[in-house]
Design an enzyme around this catalytic site. Structure first.
Site, PDB file in Angstrom:
ATOM      1  N   ASP A  46       0.914  -1.096   0.080  1.00  0.00           N
ATOM      2  CA  ASP A  46       0.314   0.094  -0.201  1.00  0.00           C
ATOM      3  C   ASP A  46       0.854   1.558  -0.078  1.00  0.00           C
ATOM      4  O   ASP A  46       0.490   2.448  -0.039  1.00  0.00           O
ATOM      5  CB  ASP A  46      -1.049   0.038   1.112  1.00  0.00           C
ATOM      6  CG  ASP A  46      -0.241  -0.050   2.659  1.00  0.00           C
ATOM      7  OD1 ASP A  46       0.861   0.184   2.602  1.00  0.00           O
ATOM      8  OD2 ASP A  46      -1.215   0.024   3.386  1.00  0.00           O
ATOM      9  N   ASP A  85      -1.228  -6.340  -0.443  1.00  0.00           N
ATOM     10  CA  ASP A  85      -1.173  -5.681   0.941  1.00  0.00           C
ATOM     11  C   ASP A  85      -2.578  -5.151   1.187  1.00  0.00           C
ATOM     12  O   ASP A  85      -2.857  -4.246   0.189  1.00  0.00           O
ATOM     13  CB  ASP A  85      -0.080  -4.665   0.920  1.00  0.00           C
ATOM     14  CG  ASP A  85       0.206  -3.920   2.361  1.00  0.00           C
ATOM     15  OD1 ASP A  85      -0.207  -4.614   3.251  1.00  0.00           O
ATOM     16  OD2 ASP A  85       0.999  -2.857   2.255  1.00  0.00           O
ATOM     17  N   LYS A 114      -1.022  -9.551   3.209  1.00  0.00           N
ATOM     18  CA  LYS A 114      -0.133  -8.890   4.360  1.00  0.00           C
ATOM     19  C   LYS A 114      -1.271  -7.966   4.891  1.00  0.00           C
ATOM     20  O   LYS A 114      -1.938  -7.303   4.404  1.00  0.00           O
ATOM     21  CB  LYS A 114       0.955  -8.264   3.904  1.00  0.00           C
ATOM     22  CG  LYS A 114       1.358  -7.695   5.139  1.00  0.00           C
ATOM     23  CD  LYS A 114       2.926  -7.062   4.679  1.00  0.00           C
ATOM     24  CE  LYS A 114       3.108  -5.771   3.982  1.00  0.00           C
ATOM     25  NZ  LYS A 114       2.561  -4.636   5.118  1.00  0.00           N
ATOM     26  N   GLU A 179       8.972  -3.760  10.874  1.00  0.00           N
ATOM     27  CA  GLU A 179       9.433  -2.584  10.381  1.00  0.00           C
ATOM     28  C   GLU A 179       9.956  -1.691  11.513  1.00  0.00           C
ATOM     29  O   GLU A 179       9.195  -1.333  12.555  1.00  0.00           O
ATOM     30  CB  GLU A 179       8.336  -1.845   9.695  1.00  0.00           C
ATOM     31  CG  GLU A 179       8.538  -0.427   9.066  1.00  0.00           C
ATOM     32  CD  GLU A 179       7.508  -0.145   7.953  1.00  0.00           C
ATOM     33  OE1 GLU A 179       6.701  -0.559   7.706  1.00  0.00           O
ATOM     34  OE2 GLU A 179       7.792   1.174   7.660  1.00  0.00           O
TER      35      GLU A 179
HETATM   36  O1  KIV Z   1       3.668  -1.152   1.704  1.00  0.00           O
HETATM   37  C1  KIV Z   1       4.555  -1.446   1.800  1.00  0.00           C
HETATM   38  O2  KIV Z   1       5.429  -1.316   0.865  1.00  0.00           O
HETATM   39  C2  KIV Z   1       4.999  -2.193   2.926  1.00  0.00           C
HETATM   40  C3  KIV Z   1       6.602  -2.456   3.187  1.00  0.00           C
HETATM   41  C4  KIV Z   1       7.050  -1.473   3.476  1.00  0.00           C
HETATM   42  C5  KIV Z   1       7.087  -3.769   4.247  1.00  0.00           C
HETATM   43  O3  KIV Z   1       4.246  -2.645   3.776  1.00  0.00           O
END
Ligand code: KIV
Length: 261
Positions: A46, A85, A114, A179
């Site tokens: 995201d 995501d 995720k 993170e």
């Molecule tokens: O959205 C994203 O790119 C992420 C990564 C930084 C792990 O969640």
């Protein structure tokens, strides 16, 4: 047709002591490039909100945007594992809606989803896993809670992070992004839980690393978090190339005879 990387391959690689690499991809260009480079996992992050959509954070990203990008990345690749995501609002309202949205990611071509959060997202992970959807967790700085943390920081202490990681592992995640977790805590979590950890700003002792495509290639000279290593200066090189093009158009050097019909 090449074999698509599976969750099992990812876990076997980590169990074998080999490091995992994950990079974000949102379009056919970045997806094909990271696959050609042999990266293990394409995260349709995201972060598209800040990298491509010009937003200050990820909160405005909608599920429709994520499904659109997931479909493109899945369609453009043959081997890499694709993770969708789940954006802010797509799993926070209720469990039924969260599972329905996770299903939509799988129908768009993702091989897993995720989502951010600790012990509180356990029931969601269990329901998604029961429905056949592999889930990757995300702890530490969780950008969708940026208004709670008042900026990019981790607002949980070691014990709470450890409990969250254990809860996610118990609930059935196949991997966890850490993170901006202090390196020592990330190392402890990695040794304590039975699933691979993938760090971003979490030191060298996680099972793998993730970076945002545009950040690691230097698209934005103004984005300089401590954890970022730029592997090329895309912004500088692209700017030089564009200036050269303008100059050559203006002085008549481009196009020449061989570039003409
Ligand atoms: O959205 C994203 O790119 C992420 C990564 C930084 C792990 O969640």
């Amino acid at each position: 047709m090449p074999k698509r990387t599976t969750i099992r391959d990812i876990q076997a690689k980590a169990n074998d002591g080999q490091k995992l690499s994950m990079v974000t991809a949102y379009d056919a260009f970045s997806a094909k490039l990271i696959e050609q480079a042999g990266i293990d996992i394409a995260l349709v992050g995201d972060s598209v909100g800040t990298t491509l959509q010009g937003r200050p954070d990820t909160l405005g990203v909608e599920i429709e945007h994520m499904l659109y990008h997931t479909e493109i990345v899945a369609r453009s690749t043959e081997r890499i594992l694709v993770i969708g995501d789940m954006p802010f609002g797509s799993y926070q309202v209720n469990e039924d809606e969260a599972v329905r949205n996770a299903v939509a990611f799988m129908k768009a071509g993702a091989h897993a989803v995720k989502l951010e959060g600790g012990a509180s997202v356990m029931p969601l992970i269990e329901r998604m896993s029961d429905a056949g959807i592999p889930v990757m967790g995300h702890l530490g700085f969780t950008p969708q809670s940026v208004n709670i943390t008042s900026g990019p920081r981790v607002n949980k202490a070691r014990d709470e992070l450890m409990e969250d990681a254990e809860s996610l592992a118990d609930a059935g995640v196949f991997a966890i992004v850490l993170e901006m977790v202090p390196a020592k805590i990330a190392q402890e979590i990695t040794s304590a839980i039975g699933v691979p950890t993938i760090g971003i700003g979490a030191g060298a002792h996680t099972n793998g690393q993730v970076l945002v495509f545009h950040d690691m290639l230097g698209f934005d000279p103004d984005f300089n978090p401590k954890f970022l290593k730029r592997f090329m200066d895309f912004h500088g090189q692209a700017l030089d190339a564009l200036k050269k093009y303008k100059e050559e158009v203006e002085n008549g050097q481009f196009p020449n005879e061989s570039q003409s019909y």
